[in-house]
Design a protein around this motif. Structure first.
Motif, short mmCIF file in Angstrom:
data_model
loop_
_atom_site.label_atom_id
_atom_site.label_comp_id
_atom_site.label_asym_id
_atom_site.label_seq_id
_atom_site.Cartn_x
_atom_site.Cartn_y
_atom_site.Cartn_z
N VAL A 13 2.63 -0.59 -6.03
CA VAL A 13 2.01 0.21 -4.93
C VAL A 13 0.57 0.79 -5.15
O VAL A 13 0.23 1.13 -6.19
CB VAL A 13 2.93 1.51 -4.85
N SER A 14 -0.35 0.26 -4.40
CA SER A 14 -1.79 0.49 -4.36
C SER A 14 -2.06 1.87 -3.57
O SER A 14 -1.63 1.83 -2.57
CB SER A 14 -2.44 -0.60 -3.91
N SER A 15 -3.00 2.81 -4.13
CA SER A 15 -3.25 3.91 -3.55
C SER A 15 -4.66 3.72 -2.54
O SER A 15 -5.22 2.92 -3.02
CB SER A 15 -3.30 5.11 -4.49
N LYS A 21 5.00 5.25 -3.12
CA LYS A 21 4.05 6.07 -3.84
C LYS A 21 3.52 5.26 -4.94
O LYS A 21 4.24 4.29 -5.61
CB LYS A 21 4.37 7.44 -4.30
N SER A 22 2.36 5.31 -5.30
CA SER A 22 1.61 4.94 -6.59
C SER A 22 2.67 4.97 -7.99
O SER A 22 2.89 4.05 -8.67
CB SER A 22 0.28 5.26 -6.91
N GLU A 23 3.24 6.00 -7.91
CA GLU A 23 4.25 6.15 -9.08
C GLU A 23 5.47 5.41 -9.06
O GLU A 23 6.31 5.72 -9.99
CB GLU A 23 4.50 7.93 -9.31
N ASP A 24 5.70 4.86 -7.87
CA ASP A 24 6.69 4.06 -7.81
C ASP A 24 6.56 2.42 -8.51
O ASP A 24 7.48 1.73 -8.60
CB ASP A 24 7.18 3.76 -6.22
N THR A 25 5.38 2.36 -8.91
CA THR A 25 4.89 1.02 -9.52
C THR A 25 5.85 1.03 -10.74
O THR A 25 5.76 1.66 -11.72
CB THR A 25 3.42 1.10 -9.71
N SER A 36 8.15 4.87 2.06
CA SER A 36 7.15 5.96 1.80
C SER A 36 6.81 5.72 0.36
O SER A 36 6.91 6.49 -0.47
CB SER A 36 7.83 7.23 2.30
N GLN A 90 0.64 -1.27 -0.02
CA GLN A 90 -0.04 0.21 0.23
C GLN A 90 0.92 1.33 -0.09
O GLN A 90 2.02 1.34 0.33
CB GLN A 90 -0.91 0.06 1.17
N ALA A 91 0.29 2.33 -0.50
CA ALA A 91 1.19 3.61 -0.51
C ALA A 91 1.26 3.91 0.81
O ALA A 91 0.53 3.77 1.80
CB ALA A 91 0.17 4.61 -1.23
#
Length: 127
Positions: free
Chosen positions: A125-127, A87-91, A85, A13-14
């Motif tokens: 990474v899920s938001s 973030k979804s953009e790290d997916t 920490s 998770q985020a």
């Protein structure tokens, strides 16, 4: 021939954390410069972090500074990427890479300079 095997990816998770590992074959791992790259769908493969042979000199992309930490254990032939920490953009699919030729004392931020690549590990990474 050097083989790199990544592990530690997964779904988180985020705000959560993951630790990626990259185990390398080869008797001279301690002389390699290492890097972590990532590639999201439809995007180019970009550098995330890089480290010199001793672990003293490191580089981070602006997008991960203060959140990710690259380190290495030359006794275990392993490089790590601690990701906090998230973030979804790290997916992305995360790849480790090794420069085995004349790595010198520095790090490398371009994929062009690396000689060997792992198969990649998915981080979602899920938001």
């Amino acid at each position: 021939q050097v083989q790199l095997v990544e592990s530690g990816g997964g779904l988180v998770q985020a705000g959560g954390s993951l630790r990626l590992s990259c185990a390398a074959s080869g008797r001279t791992f301690s002389s390699y410069a290492m890097g972590w790259f990532r590639q999201a769908p439809g995007k180019e493969r970009d550098v995330v972090a890089a480290i010199n042979w001793s672990g003293v000199v490191t580089y981070y992309a602006d997008s991960v500074k203060g959140r990710f930490t690259i380190s290495r254990d030359n006794a275990k032939n392993t490089v790590y990427l601690q990701m906090n920490s998230l973030k979804s953009e790290d997916t992305a699919v995360y790849y480790c890479a090794a420069r085995t030729r004349n790595s010198g004392s520095g790090y490398y931020t371009s994929a062009f300079f690396y000689d060997y690549w792992g198969q990649g590990t998915q981080v979602t990474v899920s938001s």
